[in-house]
Scaffold this active site. Structure first.
Site: not given
Ligand code: BGC
Length: 766
Positions: A232
């Site tokens: 993530d």
């Molecule tokens: C979120 C993800 C997301 C990623 C990219 C993170 O903060 O938890 O779900 O895909 O950012 O934007």
């Protein structure tokens, strides 16, 4: 590209080149190595629309993204219980990805809803792993049909936003396997997503980004995952530890510190280069596959996408109350439409999933279109709105307008009084539900609550339409006649709600989560949102309906509940066997009739209950479902096929799914609280291999092991004599369970030494 070619490519790479592929180039791209013809891939959020940022990448939905179709959010779509529909949405998203040259869409989210307060619940499907995994899997198939990869997220036990990067989810293995991992397992095995995204949090003390139990033992060894794991955004703690544990790609790359640490670790002999080679191989396999799947000149038919989004929402909206058949509405009535959400709809949650929709239907406009010249529609705002509500600004954060606005309420009351019917649009403002923080309570804003109270006092025909991403409490429910849960419906929210209100579509959604009566009733209310980063999942197997069932706690609306403008009757439940072995299939059939006067769709749910489990088990669990379409007065037979897994529990000693021999009840239900037909079957369960014996094994383990019993018999008789105990009595049973066999040394009237005890144990285990 075939494996040999990829391996040959890796052999040509320098250590630095290999390490460079372990993180991205920027916020959304992986790196290229031009001299070797290695292309970059582009990723984008997800899950309910494409958030492609032209510039200024961020993971919080702060910077502007290009327009895209905003589909209903996962929480909404889940209420359709329609796997083919979810596949259609995945497919439609895939088209937009191809048109914008996106290789991987960051979604779907398969985390379970442990508490209704979690700020990201709108991005997740359900409180039940069976339902959640079946839907997530089809979403991925839909994307795949268009040659687009998915990123199944957030792996795993990521069930709150509080202490987002620090929380340590403490979950026992059986609970993990039966709930939180279970929601991912089927998806990985059945849909093979291109990537899995590891979560921010720790699991049992170790960050998910460097958790080899999760990323290797479970994901690769047990489930056979073939894609690559992506972090993530910002989830990496120690990069080379992550690589060893099974994290292939770090996103975003920061200053490429991660790559440098990998190079250093290999040079210092702390990281085996083969680990790096394997990571690069897994990564490149997906990169080349996705690259080959590129489609040139893909065009998006915006109107068609809007239509798909609208139909999906019609299939998902849940009718929760319809006293005196107040719904569907009659066009010729004077209808007062009340509440700012009717004009500036609440249609998606905040954060990384925030989409700039191509268009946005307002319920007020769509109601007016349907009514046309037949009747009269009036409007009154009723409450203050968030500054961004319904305007899909490029900055979704604003403070909630929570204060009471007496003037707006008075105006709404005056409007409602003059009409035949009032339809109030209420729910949760955007600032209540977003990635990054959890809700503190289950209430809707005071302004919305007071509005419902005031309007329903002067207008007996009041209907409430809710827009919210997760359950709310409804102390006002008795004062209204109709209630529609429209959740967060995406850009076509207005048209779909209007269709349902006037019966152009017959509501056919059912809740994919429980609506509690009070926050105190929810499974983890005591330890959710504490100031401790260690989050103990004390409720274990009991979340959602599993908890309310076990504690016999009344709910506001149970899991699986939803009404229709028609009615259905269930009959002729038939099981093709009354006894089976664990590897046999059980076929269950039941007849469903539409006994009303209009066509509709019914969601039929199958729950399994073990009649007398020896160990703790939820009272019943969802193990199959289907949605069928029925004309008025028509009848269809639906059939379910149940395999071993439907009856099994996860045995932590055997590290396997096992079945206890005994009676199992098959319930066919309209909701988790409305079981219509039941029938039982006997299953000859799994032959457990006896666990190894040790000094502190119980007497129960000793006597149930035939070989051990024979070898220890004289000493067992000696202990019976000493305690004058009958193993069949209640006292005896308790003794068997609670006494370790090392106590033979102290108590058996037939003497046994420590050495003898250990020698016998060894022989048993040999
Ligand atoms: C979120 C993800 C997301 C990623 C990219 C993170 O903060 O938890 O779900 O895909 O950012 O934007």
């Amino acid at each position: 590209m075939d494996t040999n070619k990829i391996e040959a490519l890796i052999k040509e790479m320098t250590l630095e080149e290999k390490a460079s592929l372990c993180s991205g180039q920027d916020h959304w791209h992986s790196k290229t190595i031009e001299r070797l013809g290695i292309p970059a891939i582009r990723m984008s959020d997800g899950p309910h629309g494409l958030r492609k940022q032209a510039q200024g990448g961020d993971h919080l939905g702060l910077n502007k993204s290009l327009p895209a179709t905003c589909f209903p959010t996962a929480t909404t779509l889940a209420c359709s219980w329609d796997t083919e529909l979810i596949k259609t949405i995945g497919n439609a998203l895939g088209i937009e990805c191809q048109a914008e040259h996106i290789d991987i869409l960051l979604g779907p989210g398969a985390n379970l809803k442990r508490s209704p307060l979690c700020g990201r619940n709108f991005e997740y499907f359900s409180e039940d792993p069976y339902l959640s995994s079946r839907l997530a899997s089809k979403y991925i198939h839909g994307l795949k049909e268009q040659g687009v990869g998915a990123s199944l997220k957030h792996f795993a036990a990521n069930n709150q936003e509080n202490f987002r990067f620090l929380a340590d989810s403490i979950v026992d293995e059986r609970t993990l396997r039966e709930l939180y991992l279970n929601s991912f397992e089927f998806v990985v095995k059945e849909a093979q997503p291109a990537t899995v995204m590891c979560a921010y949090n720790r699991l049992n003390g170790t960050y998910c980004s460097e958790n080899s139990y999760l990323l290797t033992d479970v994901l690769r060894t047990d489930w056979g995952f073939e894609g690559f794991v992506i972090s993530d955004w910002g989830a990496v703690n120690k990069r080379s530890m992550g690589l060893e544990a099974g994290l292939e790609l770090e996103m975003p790359p920061g200053n490429f510190e991660g790559d440098k640490s990998i190079i250093k670790a290999v040079k210092e002999g702390k990281l085996n280069e083969e680990v790096l080679d394997l990571a690069v191989k897994r990564f490149l396999t997906v990169v080349f596959d996705l690259n080959e799947a590129h489609k040139e000149n893909m065009r998006v038919d915006i109107e068609k996408q809007h239509e798909i989004a609208m139909k999906a929402l019609c299939e998902s909206i849940v009718l929760l109350k319809n006293e005196d058949d107040i719904l569907p509405l009659d066009k010729s009535n004077a209808i007062a439409v009340i509440g700012g959400f009717a004009k500036q709809p609440r249609f998606q949650g905040g954060g990384s999933s925030y989409v700039m929709p191509y268009q946005l239907d307002s319920p007020l406009d769509e109601i007016q279109k349907i009514v046309g010249d037949f009747g009269k529609v009036t409007y009154s705002q009723g409450y203050n709105l968030d500054s961004t509500e319904g305007r899909y600004s490029d900055h979704p954060f604003s403070s909630a307008s929570d204060e009471l606005n007496e003037t707006l309420i008075d105006q709404a009351v005056a409007t409602a009084e003059k009409a035949d019917i009032a339809v109030i649009f209420a729910g949760l403002p955007e600032s209540y539900e977003t990635e990054g923080y959890d809700r503190l309570h289950l209430d809707i804003p005071l302004g919305h609550k007071e509005l419902i109270k005031a309007v329903s006092q002067v207008q007996k025909n009041t209907i409430v339409v809710l827009n919210n991403g997760a359950p709310v409490i409804m102390p006002w429910l008795n004062s209204v006649k109709g209630l529609i849960e429209a959740y967060l419906g995406g850009q076509s929210t207005g048209s779909a709600i209007a269709n349902i209100l006037f019966g152009l579509s017959n509501p056919c959604g059912k809740l994919a989560e429980t609506f509690p009566l009070r926050i105190e009733d929810t499974p983890c209310s005591i330890d959710f949102l504490t100031e401790e980063t260690e989050v103990k999942y004390n409720e274990n197997l009991f979340i959602g309906y599993r908890y309310y069932d076990a504690k016999k706690i009344e709910t506001l609306f149970p899991f699986g509940f939803g009404l229709s403008y028609t009615n259905y009757a269930y009959s002729n439940l038939h099981l093709d066997k009354d006894r089976l072995n664990e590897n046999d299939l059980l076929t269950v059939s039941v007849d469903i009739s539409n006994i009303g006067d209009r066509a509709g769709k019914e969601i039929v749910q199958l729950y399994i209950q073990q009649a007398s489990p020896k160990q703790t088990r939820p009272i019943k669990e969802l193990k199959a479902f289907t949605k069928i379409s029925l004309e008025a007065n028509a009848c269809k037979t639906v059939t379910f096929s149940l395999d071993k897994r439907a009856f099994a529990y996860y045995d932590v000693t055997a590290k396997d799914w096992l079945i206890e021999s005994g009676e199992y009840i098959i319930h066919i239900a309209k909701s988790s609280q409305d079981i219509i037909l039941s029938s039982s079957v006997y299953i000859e369960g799994s032959k457990k291999t006896s666990p190894l014996l040790h000094r502190n094994s119980s007497f129960a383990e000793l006597v149930s092991n035939e070989k051990a019993y024979k070898l220890f018999e004289p000493y067992i008789e000696g202990i019976k004599e000493k305690f004058m105990i009958d193993f069949e009595s209640e006292r005896g049973k308790s003794f068997l369970k609670g006494q370790p066999i090392r106590t033979l040394i102290s108590y058996s009237t037939v003497p046994i030494s420590e050495d003898k005890l250990l020698a016998l144990i060894e022989e048993v285990n040999r």
